[in-house]
Design a protein around this motif. Structure first.
Motif, PDB file in Angstrom:
ATOM      1  N   PRO A  42      42.428  48.421 -11.202  1.00  0.00           N
ATOM      2  CA  PRO A  42      40.973  48.582 -11.208  1.00  0.00           C
ATOM      3  C   PRO A  42      40.608  50.053 -11.399  1.00  0.00           C
ATOM      4  N   PRO A  43      39.487  50.321 -12.074  1.00  0.00           N
ATOM      5  CA  PRO A  43      39.086  51.711 -12.274  1.00  0.00           C
ATOM      6  C   PRO A  43      38.741  52.376 -10.944  1.00  0.00           C
ATOM      7  N   ALA A  44      38.919  53.681 -10.915  1.00  0.00           N
ATOM      8  CA  ALA A  44      38.577  54.440  -9.706  1.00  0.00           C
ATOM      9  C   ALA A  44      37.070  54.350  -9.463  1.00  0.00           C
ATOM     10  N   ALA A  45      36.698  54.376  -8.215  1.00  0.00           N
ATOM     11  CA  ALA A  45      35.280  54.300  -7.871  1.00  0.00           C
ATOM     12  C   ALA A  45      34.551  55.528  -8.414  1.00  0.00           C
ATOM     13  N   ALA A  46      33.426  55.295  -9.058  1.00  0.00           N
ATOM     14  CA  ALA A  46      32.635  56.388  -9.624  1.00  0.00           C
ATOM     15  C   ALA A  46      31.969  57.173  -8.489  1.00  0.00           C
ATOM     16  N   PRO A  47      31.898  58.491  -8.633  1.00  0.00           N
ATOM     17  CA  PRO A  47      31.208  59.270  -7.588  1.00  0.00           C
ATOM     18  C   PRO A  47      29.715  58.930  -7.600  1.00  0.00           C
TER      19      PRO A  47
END
Length: 89
Positions: A68-73
């Motif tokens: 899964p993609p890293a959580a966006a800031p």
């Protein structure tokens, strides 16, 4: 007759061996008819090759694992009510 299917999303580990999938690794998704719905199992290639041929899934497909993609800031920091009120004053 319309039926709603509730199928779980992709797993991050093999359902039978428990081994975590690595990026780019091929795995198989198996769908089994379970009562009134479907049960999903994601298995690594080793488990797929050693499977029991007598147990046939309703459907299956091969995919490549993508983590899964890293959580966006957060675009804006979360403020509490007191901080917002102090800035307004």
């Amino acid at each position: 007759m319309q039926s709603d299917w509730e199928i779980k999303s992709r797993a991050h580990a093999c359902a039978r061996s428990g081994k975590e999938f690595s990026e780019g690794e091929s795995f198989y998704t198996l769908l089994f008819r379970d009562g009134e719905g479907f049960r999903r199992e994601d298995v690594c290639e080793g488990v797929w090759e050693d499977r029991n041929e007598n147990i046939q899934p309703f459907s299956f497909w091969r995919s490549k694992y993508e983590p899964p993609p890293a959580a966006a800031p957060e675009a804006l920091p979360k403020d509490d009510a007191e901080g917002l009120l102090r800035r307004l004053i």
